[in-house]
Structures are given as C-alpha cells and as structure tokens.
Design an enzyme around this catalytic site. Structure first.
Site, PDB file in Angstrom:
ATOM      1  CE1 TYR A 182      27.654  53.527  24.310  1.00 42.17           C
ATOM      2  CE2 TYR A 182      26.837  53.872  26.664  1.00 42.17           C
ATOM      3  CZ  TYR A 182      26.582  53.321  25.503  1.00 42.17           C
ATOM      4  OH  TYR A 182      25.542  52.627  25.119  1.00 42.17           O
ATOM      5  NE  ARG A 229      24.801  58.843  34.497  1.00 40.72           N
ATOM      6  CZ  ARG A 229      23.758  57.976  34.032  1.00 40.72           C
ATOM      7  NH1 ARG A 229      23.455  58.033  32.717  1.00 40.72           N
ATOM      8  NH2 ARG A 229      22.968  57.705  35.015  1.00 40.72           N
ATOM      9  N   GLY A 316      15.459  58.161  35.723  1.00 32.56           N
ATOM     10  CA  GLY A 316      15.401  57.869  34.218  1.00 32.56           C
ATOM     11  C   GLY A 316      14.181  57.343  33.922  1.00 32.56           C
TER      12      GLY A 316
END
Length: 366
Positions: A182, A229, A316
């Site tokens: 991202y 992160r 996760g």
C-alpha cells in the site's frame, strides 16, 4: 493451568492487555457501498475481544485512498458513527481495538472507487493484473497518476484527519499501514517509486513521505496512540525491494525517537526483518510470522517471544475461524477451519457464525 508467555498479560502504553496475542488486520469487504461498516462488523470484532489487541481491517482515510469496492472508510460522519458501534461493542466485551489506516496508493480502479477516478501513486507504475472491481468483476489495471507534491501533502492531511476521526469513533489508537504494497510501502520500494525529486531516489528521499505522514498522525492523536506496520521485502502485488535493510534501518532511525505505541513487523524469507530491525526499535514490537506462509501456530508464536524478537505476536487466519483463539490455545482445544468460500462476501456467513469453544462443548453435551 500455568500461563505461557503468549498468554501472559502485557502493558502496551495506556492499554493493559490480558495476553500477547494480537488479531492482525484482515480485509473482509463487510462495508456498505459508501464505506460505512455494516452492523455485522461490530458483532465480528466483539466476538474476538479476548485478543490482547485487535487491529481492524484496512480503512481508507479518504476516498482518494480507496483501493477496493466495499472496503470501509473513516472520512464521513456516517463512517464515524458506524465505527463507533464497533468500538462500543468491543469495549463492552472487554476488548481493545486499533483502527488501521490504509491508503491504497496505486491500487484500485475507477470501477471500484466511489469517486470513479484513477488512483494516484508515487510513480505511474501499474499493479499486476487483472484487478478486482465492483460486484465481483475484473478489469485490466490502469497506470496510476503520479502524485504531485500537493497530492503528497493532501495524503498526509487525509491521514491526520482520519486519525482524529478514529479517536472520535472511540478507537484506542490507529495503526498506519506501511506494509503489503500500500501507499507507504510504495514510496519505500524500488519498482513503485521511480521519482527523482525529494520523495524518491536516495534512501533519505524514499523515507521522506513515510516520516512526514507518521509524524503528522503522531502529532494529531499522540505518539502513544499511534502504531506502524511494515513488511520489508514483501513481494505481494508485484512489489520489489532488492535490498530492504538500508531503507528500513533509516526509516526506523527516523521514527523511533517519536515514541510510537508499537511497531508491527512482518518477516520475509529473503530478509530477516525481525532480527535485523529489533535492535533499532526501542518501543514495543508486534511480530507477524505468518504472512505468505501457513497460519502461525501457538508454538511458533511462543518461539518468537522466547527468542526476544518481539513482545507480542499477531495472528490472522486463526482468528477468522476461532473467535476465542486465546482460550483455545490455553486449553489445547482444536481449531476451527476457515470457510474459504465466504472470506470476501458481505454477510454473516463465514464471518460471525464460527462457534466458540463453549458452544461446541454445549453441543456435545459436555
């Protein structure tokens, strides 16, 4: 039963965690078309309030950063109200929850964006295709528009405003998504940042935007409410970093003095980020060792803590199917399997219908 290190409590800034298990952020597409989280989202996260800390799925800070259809946002009054229902539910269940802010950068397509425009990234380098668009369709990717200096300043301001919105919505803090391809990651990587101005080229220039963004958010909501992160060397979505170490060492050297709440760091097969960067980080560190691998086991999490590479471990997929994952680890109970068919649908199936351990025991008459 004697508590293991993974199940021991931990003080994370102002937050008292009952265990060192963090629910990792995971995209699930349970938002309305306008980006408001659906009511089922509150139930989903409240079911998992036994995690030491929850980090939400990636939330776009403004429509300029929207990377996919029916991903949630934190820009409007409706978004804030929708997330307030989530944080109220988590807190009522005794949990703690961070909002992960995720700007898509070059990700996205006009057919999957509310504004219907072409996304912007550090350079005009398209993602590998095809890309997902609204209603389950696919399309060829388009080259993003290269961000101007005004676009870069706007992205910083968007994150700061969204962070303030997160606090208004009742979150315990925000995590900035600098990983997994991202926007922040795009400025750091070799093949997505081809700029020759002060935001690209040298290591110092590559880290300039991330440092400006992180600093702006920390100034807005407090460093003690801000996490970061990173996933150095992660090749997802066509990212390439030939030698991540110098860039990420420089980045941490610049932001470590801010006193952030934590660093959330992902290891990579080609770069042992945890071992290399842990000595450069003086605050709490959350490790994720399951990215692009099999789900992290209890034993793998314990090993990371025992080796001193992290203070907490994020899980996760195991949290998807096991809302009471810490309890299952504590009792040695088997884990539920993930319903792969409904990972990215929009309803309760495969989202809030996984049984907790006590429900399973009751079903068999125990």
């Amino acid at each position: 039963m004697t508590k293991t290190t993974l199940l021991a409590p931990y003080s994370l800034g102002p937050l008292e965690l009952p265990n060192r298990m963090v629910m990792a952020p995971m995209t699930r597409y349970r938002a309305a078309v306008d980006g408001t989280p659906l009511p089922v989202v509150a139930e989903h996260y409240a079911q998992r309030a036994g995690a030491g800390l929850i980090v939400t799925e990636g939330i776009w800070p403004s429509s300029r950063g929207q990377s996919g259809w029916r991903l949630p946002g934190l820009e409007t009054a409706a978004h804030i109200e929708g997330w307030r229902a989530v944080t109220d539910a988590v807190h009522a269940a005794g949990g703690r929850v961070m909002a992960q802010l995720m700007h898509g950068g070059r990700h996205g397509h006009p057919l999957s964006r509310i504004d219907g425009d072409v996304p912007r990234g550090p350079s005009a380098v398209r993602v590998p295709g095809p890309v997902h668009v609204r209603d389950g369709g696919k399309a060829d990717p388009l080259p993003p528009r290269e961000m101007t200096r005004d676009d870069i300043r706007q992205a910083v301001d968007d994150h700061a405003e969204a962070a303030a919105n997160a606090m208004a919505a009742g979150f315990d803090g925000v995590e900035l998504h600098g990983a997994n391809s991202y926007l922040i990651h795009q400025f750091l990587a070799d093949n997505t940042n081809l700029r020759t101005d002060e935001y690209g080229g040298t290591t110092e220039d590559r880290i300039r935007f991330p440092v400006e963004l992180i600093t702006a958010v920390a100034d807005t909501v407090g460093a003690g409410r801000t996490g970061l992160r990173l996933s150095p060397g992660n090749p997802q979505f066509g990212m390439a970093e030939a030698d991540p170490a110098p860039v990420y060492r420089a980045l941490l050297d610049s932001v470590d003095p801010l006193g952030l709440l934590y660093l959330h760091l992902t290891n990579n097969d080609s770069y042992p980020a945890l071992a290399d960067l842990r000595p450069r980080w003086h605050g709490p560190l959350i490790a994720n060792v399951g990215e692009n691998h099999d789900p992290t086991t209890r034993e793998a999490g314990e090993a990371v803590l025992a080796d001193g590479l992290a203070d907490l471990v994020s899980y996760g997929r195991s949290f998807i199917a096991n809302p009471d994952l810490p309890e299952r680890f504590a009792s040695g109970a088997p884990l539920n399997a993930v319903d792969e068919r409904h990972l990215y649908t929009h309803g309760a199936e495969g989202y809030t219908d996984y049984p907790a351990l006590f429900q399973e025991l009751r079903a068999v008459g125990t």
